[in-house]
Design an enzyme around this catalytic site. Structure first.
Site, PDB file in Angstrom:
ATOM      1  CG  LEU A 304     -15.309 -97.043   2.447  1.00 17.12           C
ATOM      2  CD1 LEU A 304     -14.464 -98.281   3.273  1.00 17.12           C
ATOM      3  CD2 LEU A 304     -16.062 -98.327   1.689  1.00 17.12           C
ATOM      4  N   GLY A 305     -17.897 -94.095   5.015  1.00 22.65           N
ATOM      5  CA  GLY A 305     -18.682 -93.473   6.019  1.00 22.65           C
ATOM      6  C   GLY A 305     -17.865 -92.292   6.552  1.00 22.65           C
ATOM      7  N   GLY A 306     -18.439 -91.868   7.637  1.00 23.56           N
ATOM      8  CA  GLY A 306     -18.133 -90.722   8.196  1.00 23.56           C
ATOM      9  C   GLY A 306     -18.414 -90.582   9.720  1.00 23.56           C
ATOM     10  N   GLY A 307     -17.533 -89.800  10.334  1.00 27.29           N
ATOM     11  CA  GLY A 307     -17.826 -89.559  11.764  1.00 27.29           C
ATOM     12  C   GLY A 307     -17.511 -88.122  12.256  1.00 27.29           C
ATOM     13  CG  PHE A 309     -13.007 -87.513  15.199  1.00 30.37           C
ATOM     14  CD1 PHE A 309     -13.069 -86.435  16.297  1.00 30.37           C
ATOM     15  CD2 PHE A 309     -13.655 -88.871  15.976  1.00 30.37           C
ATOM     16  CE1 PHE A 309     -13.479 -86.411  17.365  1.00 30.37           C
ATOM     17  CE2 PHE A 309     -14.176 -88.655  17.367  1.00 30.37           C
ATOM     18  CZ  PHE A 309     -13.936 -87.618  18.041  1.00 30.37           C
ATOM     19  N   GLY A 310     -13.666 -87.401  10.778  1.00 33.08           N
ATOM     20  CA  GLY A 310     -13.249 -87.338   9.626  1.00 33.08           C
ATOM     21  C   GLY A 310     -14.119 -88.206   8.718  1.00 33.08           C
ATOM     22  CB  VAL A 312     -13.896 -94.446   6.527  1.00 30.43           C
ATOM     23  CG1 VAL A 312     -13.464 -95.736   6.383  1.00 30.43           C
ATOM     24  CG2 VAL A 312     -13.918 -94.148   8.168  1.00 30.43           C
ATOM     25  CE  LYS A 327     -11.964 -93.140  12.798  1.00 33.46           C
ATOM     26  NZ  LYS A 327     -12.455 -94.045  13.819  1.00 33.46           N
ATOM     27  CG  ASP A 419     -18.664 -94.213  20.443  1.00 32.09           C
ATOM     28  OD1 ASP A 419     -20.000 -94.170  20.767  1.00 32.09           O
ATOM     29  OD2 ASP A 419     -18.140 -93.958  19.209  1.00 32.09           O
TER      30      ASP A 419
HETATM   31  P1  ATP Z   1     -17.983 -91.760  15.227  1.00 31.87           P
HETATM   32  O1  ATP Z   1     -18.239 -90.144  14.751  1.00 31.87           O
HETATM   33  O2  ATP Z   1     -18.947 -92.546  15.196  1.00 31.87           O
HETATM   34  O3  ATP Z   1     -16.809 -91.754  16.217  1.00 31.87           O
HETATM   35  P2  ATP Z   1     -15.618 -91.900  13.520  1.00 31.87           P
HETATM   36  O4  ATP Z   1     -15.308 -90.665  13.061  1.00 31.87           O
HETATM   37  O5  ATP Z   1     -15.023 -92.263  14.652  1.00 31.87           O
HETATM   38  O6  ATP Z   1     -17.162 -92.054  13.899  1.00 31.87           O
HETATM   39  P3  ATP Z   1     -15.883 -94.522  12.430  1.00 31.87           P
HETATM   40  O7  ATP Z   1     -17.022 -94.836  13.343  1.00 31.87           O
HETATM   41  O8  ATP Z   1     -14.591 -95.378  12.824  1.00 31.87           O
HETATM   42  O9  ATP Z   1     -15.689 -92.947  12.496  1.00 31.87           O
HETATM   43  O10 ATP Z   1     -16.349 -94.760  10.861  1.00 31.87           O
HETATM   44  C1  ATP Z   1     -17.458 -94.050  10.410  1.00 31.87           C
HETATM   45  C2  ATP Z   1     -18.160 -95.007   9.613  1.00 31.87           C
HETATM   46  O11 ATP Z   1     -17.476 -95.236   8.466  1.00 31.87           O
HETATM   47  C3  ATP Z   1     -18.636 -96.167  10.045  1.00 31.87           C
HETATM   48  O12 ATP Z   1     -20.045 -96.188  10.572  1.00 31.87           O
HETATM   49  C4  ATP Z   1     -18.541 -97.148   9.042  1.00 31.87           C
HETATM   50  O13 ATP Z   1     -19.818 -96.990   8.200  1.00 31.87           O
HETATM   51  C5  ATP Z   1     -17.569 -96.823   8.234  1.00 31.87           C
HETATM   52  N1  ATP Z   1     -16.252 -97.647   8.277  1.00 31.87           N
HETATM   53  C6  ATP Z   1     -15.433 -97.222   9.118  1.00 31.87           C
HETATM   54  N2  ATP Z   1     -14.477 -98.118   9.089  1.00 31.87           N
HETATM   55  C7  ATP Z   1     -14.776 -99.105   8.272  1.00 31.87           C
HETATM   56  C8  ATP Z   1     -13.898-100.146   7.650  1.00 31.87           C
HETATM   57  N3  ATP Z   1     -12.886-100.654   8.225  1.00 31.87           N
HETATM   58  N4  ATP Z   1     -14.368-100.717   6.406  1.00 31.87           N
HETATM   59  C9  ATP Z   1     -15.706-100.260   5.882  1.00 31.87           C
HETATM   60  N5  ATP Z   1     -16.381 -99.319   6.354  1.00 31.87           N
HETATM   61  C10 ATP Z   1     -15.882 -98.518   7.402  1.00 31.87           C
END
Ligand code: ATP
Length: 609
Positions: A304-307, A309-310, A312, A327, A419
């Site tokens: 669904l996405g990524g950042g 740390f890993g 999702v 996540k 953030d």
């Molecule tokens: P960052 O580098 O921004 O800190 P992160 O690793 O903390 O990212 P998140 O920001 O929590 O990760 O999630 C990354 C992406 O995954 C989000 O921008 C979103 O597109 C998708 N995502 C996260 N949580 C959900 C969810 N509960 N349902 C659907 N998509 C999600």
């Protein structure tokens, strides 16, 4: 009776002689007058060449007119490119000024700091339009003066050298091309498909306090470290109905010139302003479980996405079939694990419809898996750039109001998000206007007697106190809300520079203004809302509660009854998003190439990779 010069006709000798004499006199006269007196400039004898000369002069004049036309065309192209480049982010603005300068009428409205604006508005309070106008005018003049200084030198240079101007145009056209990559065409290598790395995100989050356990992480980007270091070293439609939502008559925004020739396009749309659905489960206080998440949940392949740390993934609870999101956070060291734990602890405290809910959490070797409420609508800005749904200021109000409600609740719970940014605001679905705040990885509990300092975040959204390495508190989130609101209504990022250092310097100098063009159709109330958030002094910024009372976020249904012009931000945001995606892909490809190089050089092969 006509005769040729020098020839004497046989019929009448007298008249022939006379004609010959006339010819001879005319010839002598020609010789006497010579060039400069209407004579031939080439052979100095005939009038034939004189006509040629006149023709040549006419041609030259026509060519010079053509050149003038071409120059004007070049200027026009430059202007339109300016517009396009401007749309790729405020960061380009500075560069544009150097090349072509801002519009002579003034580049925009610089907002002075500090803002002596009202900090509290009640429901019935209205903005003083006079005050707003005076404020805008004086600043616009200042902006115009600043801009005019730069424009004179540069525009002259470009005008005087058309070839050079052309080259500039091509160079910039190239830049625009690379910036305006169609996000759809990039989706294969885009964030969702492959590389989740975020380009601007700054390293590992860390909190330092004034207590003996004060910690400072040196993994923030060099630019921020440098700045923080130097600062530390110094002192530095029909009426709305509850079931049918807000109905708007939407008018497309056209430029002044085109508006005079074509009537504006009008359509109707309904904004669903009902509060978002709560999570499909009751709030839970979650503790980390030391077992495998896949025993209880099916974790799907889809990302669904990524950042940083890993990733999702979508997931389903085996027992109930409940659709959720997983996540997966990589925790290679104690610090990363601590951060994942912090996310769980913060989320445990938050139960609100505008805030993503935590369902479960698991710990495995080098991994923590958070099972989260699933939000299917994607990121807010991705949704906004969808051309099929024109964006009006009323849309923006509905979105911002919910973000404020989420923030208000968090701040009441003494939690700082720290953030907040477009990627962390998700739409509940593709059609409604309901949004949820996500990603509490960097969130912190606020303890009034503890000075909380952070050195993480995304440069363009950082508040000055973060860059200054001063203590952060609730107004830090409010600054970021100001940046997000500015972007929503204008499509531009107010502090974005050409690189992180420039962006951070813009933040430190609180260097922002209302870009005249991008804010053309944005109301005075919206500008006032933003101007009361992007204030250097934390105490001067509106709180979340004050934001919710601000006139911009009130009487929304009433405002929707009037014509609502489609904001230009949709187009500009599209370019911003494309640029962001391009940056991400660039980083991913560079990293892949570097790995390939290492692989082919054999240095990793020897390590068994
Ligand atoms: P960052 O580098 O921004 O800190 P992160 O690793 O903390 O990212 P998140 O920001 O929590 O990760 O999630 C990354 C992406 O995954 C989000 O921008 C979103 O597109 C998708 N995502 C996260 N949580 C959900 C969810 N509960 N349902 C659907 N998509 C999600």
């Amino acid at each position: 009776m006509g005769s040729e010069r020098g020839q004497v006709p046989n019929t009448s000798t007298g008249s022939a002689a006379l004609e010959a004499k006339i010819d001879s006199l005319a010839y002598k006269l020609e010789l006497l007058l010579g060039p400069g007196h209407g004579g031939c400039p080439v052979c100095l004898t005939c009038s034939v060449h004189l006509h040629q000369h006149e023709a040549t002069q006419r041609q030259l004049a026509a060519q010079s007119r053509l050149l003038d036309k071409l120059e004007r065309k070049i200027e026009e192209i430059q202007k339109s490119l300016d517009g396009m480049v401007k749309g790729t982010g405020a960061g380009q603005r500075d560069r544009e000024r150097v090349v072509t300068g801002p519009k002579p009428t003034g580049g925009g409205t610089k907002v002075d700091q500090p803002q002596p604006q009202p900090v509290s508005h009640t429901h019935s309070e209205a903005l003083d339009p006079k005050q707003a106008t005076v404020h805008t005018k004086s600043n616009r003049q200042e902006g115009a003066a600043r801009g005019a200084h730069v424009i004179s030198g540069n525009s002259e240079k470009v005008k005087g050298q058309p070839m050079q101007a052309m080259l500039e145009v091509f160079k910039r056209a190239e830049a625009v091309q690379s910036a305006a990559v169609d996000p759809k065409s990039q989706s294969v290598i885009g964030r969702k498909a492959a590389e989740p790395q975020k380009p601007c995100r700054l390293a590992v989050p860390m909190v330092t306090t004034e207590s003996p356990s004060l910690r400072h992480v040196s993994s923030c980007p060099e630019s921020l470290q440098r700045l923080q270091g130097s600062v530390r070293g110094s002192t530095l439609g029909p009426g709305p109905g509850p079931e049918c939502g807000i109905q708007i008559r939407v008018v497309s925004a056209t430029s002044d010139t085109s508006r005079s020739t074509s009537s504006p396009q009008i359509c109707h749309k309904v904004i669903d302003d009902v509060p978002p659905q709560p999570a499909p489960f009751l709030h839970r206080s979650v503790s980390l479980r030391y077992s495998s998440a896949s025993d209880t949940f099916i974790i799907h392949q889809d990302v669904l996405g990524g950042g940083r740390f890993g990733k999702v993934h979508g997931c389903t609870e085996r027992s109930s079939g409940l659709r959720l999101a997983a996540k997966i956070i990589n925790t290679r060291n104690g610090k990363e694990k601590e951060m994942a734990l912090n996310e769980v602890q913060v989320m445990n405290q938050l139960s609100h419809a505008n805030i993503l809910q935590l369902y479960d959490a698991f710990e495995a070797t080098n991994q923590v898996v958070l099972i989260l409420e699933y939000v299917e609508g994607g990121e807010l800005f991705d949704r906004i750039v969808d051309e099929s749904a024109p964006l009006t200021e009323v849309d923006a109000m509905v979105f911002v109001k919910q973000i404020c409600e989420g923030l208000h609740y968090m701040h009441q719970m003494y939690v700082l998000h720290l953030d907040l940014k477009p990627e962390n605001i998700l739409c509940v679905n593709r059609t409604s206007h309901q949004v949820k705040i996500i990603d509490f990885g960097l969130a912190r509990r606020y303890r009034p007697r503890e000075k909380l300092r952070v050195n993480f975040g995304t440069p363009e959204f950082l508040a000055p106190e973060v860059v200054n390495f001063d203590s952060v508190s609730f107004p830090t989130d409010m600054w970021t809300l100001g940046v997000v609101t500015y972007m929503l209504v204008s499509g531009m990022s107010p502090f974005l520079g050409d690189d992180d250092t420039q962006t951070l310097n813009n933040v430190l100098a609180v260097n922002w203004y209302f870009d005249e063009e991008a804010f053309e159709h944005v109301s005075a109330e919206a500008r006032d809302f933003i101007a009361n958030l992007l204030i250097r002094e934390r105490g001067g910024r509106l709180s979340a509660a004050q934001c919710l009372r601000h006139p911009w976020l009130n009487n929304i249904s009433e405002k929707a009854k009037h014509n609502n012009i489609v904001l230009k931000s949709q187009v500009l945001l599209k370019k911003y998003m494309a640029k962001r995606l391009w940056k991400k892909n660039y980083i991913a490809i560079t990293a892949a190439n570097r790995l390939k190089k290492i692989g082919s050089s054999g240095s990793l092969t020897s390590l068994g990779v």
